[in-house]
Design an enzyme around this catalytic site. Structure first.
Site, PDB file in Angstrom:
ATOM      1  N   ASP A   1       0.851  -1.190   0.000  1.00 25.93           N
ATOM      2  CA  ASP A   1       0.000   0.000   0.000  1.00 25.93           C
ATOM      3  C   ASP A   1       0.890   1.244   0.000  1.00 25.93           C
ATOM      4  OD1 ASP A   1      -1.663   2.132   0.712  1.00 25.93           O
ATOM      5  OD2 ASP A   1      -2.881   0.886   2.043  1.00 25.93           O
TER       6      ASP A   1
ATOM      7  N   GLY B   1      -9.346   4.467  -5.769  1.00 24.33           N
ATOM      8  CA  GLY B   1      -8.014   3.875  -5.884  1.00 24.33           C
ATOM      9  C   GLY B   1      -6.991   4.522  -4.974  1.00 24.33           C
ATOM     10  N   VAL B   2      -5.816   4.792  -5.531  1.00 27.09           N
ATOM     11  CA  VAL B   2      -4.710   5.384  -4.776  1.00 27.09           C
ATOM     12  C   VAL B   2      -5.143   6.727  -4.175  1.00 27.09           C
ATOM     13  CG1 VAL B   2      -2.385   6.348  -4.990  1.00 27.09           C
ATOM     14  CG2 VAL B   2      -2.994   4.320  -6.283  1.00 27.09           C
ATOM     15  N   ASP B   3      -5.815   7.514  -4.981  1.00 28.40           N
ATOM     16  CA  ASP B   3      -6.262   8.849  -4.590  1.00 28.40           C
ATOM     17  C   ASP B   3      -7.119   8.782  -3.316  1.00 28.40           C
ATOM     18  OD1 ASP B   3      -6.470  11.548  -4.980  1.00 28.40           O
ATOM     19  OD2 ASP B   3      -7.887  11.432  -6.647  1.00 28.40           O
TER      20      ASP B   3
END
Ligand code: ADP
Length: 167
Positions: free
Chosen positions: A9, A31-33
């Site tokens: 992560d 997602g990542v955001d």
């Protein structure tokens, strides 16, 4: 430059800067955001809003990068970059290249020595992971940058394996 691959992560990385696969609004997303804003806390979004008001009234263009605080993340900064949506009919790879190159350029202006990247555009934006890995690794290897430690953080085993094969 030391180039490493990590399965995990990106919000847990102890690096100077983590790169966010943002969208041009800079107001967060999936997602990542989503993970970065959730774990980093409201300070990041507050700086994103200031950037929108001051410099990026129409949003951050695709292929550009800009830094904010990392809030409560272990990193010092988040570098937000907007990946291209993959297209089957149009070659947008120069925009994906620009994301990596511009993120490293911003890292240099911050004095960040270590940077963690996600596999930009390979989630919601649909870029095939093998091609994205090729572009990511080639661009970072060829970049003229003072960053000495680049880490690619791949969320799942399949993406990790693809990057490993390319490396
Ligand atoms: P994009 O909109 O640029 O496609 P996404 O955030 O949807 O960006 O996905 C980019 C990649 O990041 C995908 O491969 C996805 O599996 C991966 N990903 C999602 N969450 C995390 C996370 N917390 N850490 C690292 N990678 C992540």
């Amino acid at each position: 430059m030391k180039l490493t691959l990590v399965q995990g992560d990106i919000t847990e990385q102890r690096v100077d800067a983590v790169v966010n696969a943002a969208n041009s609004s800079l107001y967060g997303g999936g997602g990542v955001d989503g993970a970065i804003h959730r774990r980093g806390g409201p300070e990041i979004l507050a700086e994103c809003r200031e950037l929108r008001a001051a410099q990026y009234g129409r949003g951050l263009p695709t292929g550009h990068a800009v830094a904010t605080t990392a809030g409560r993340l272990p990193a010092r900064w988040v570098i937000h970059t907007v990946g291209p949506v993959h297209s089957a009919t149009e070659d947008r790879s120069h925009l994906l290249t620009a994301c990596y190159r511009e993120s490293l350029r911003v890292a240099d202006t911050l004095g960040a020595g270590s940077v963690a990247f996600p596999a930009i555009s390979t989630g919601i934006y649909g870029w095939p992971v093998d091609d994205a890995a090729r572009i990511a690794l080639e661009t970072v290897r060829q970049a003229a940058t003072d960053v000495t430690d680049v880490r690619f953080v791949l969320f799942d085993a399949a993406a990790y394996a693809v990057f490993e094969a390319r490396l």
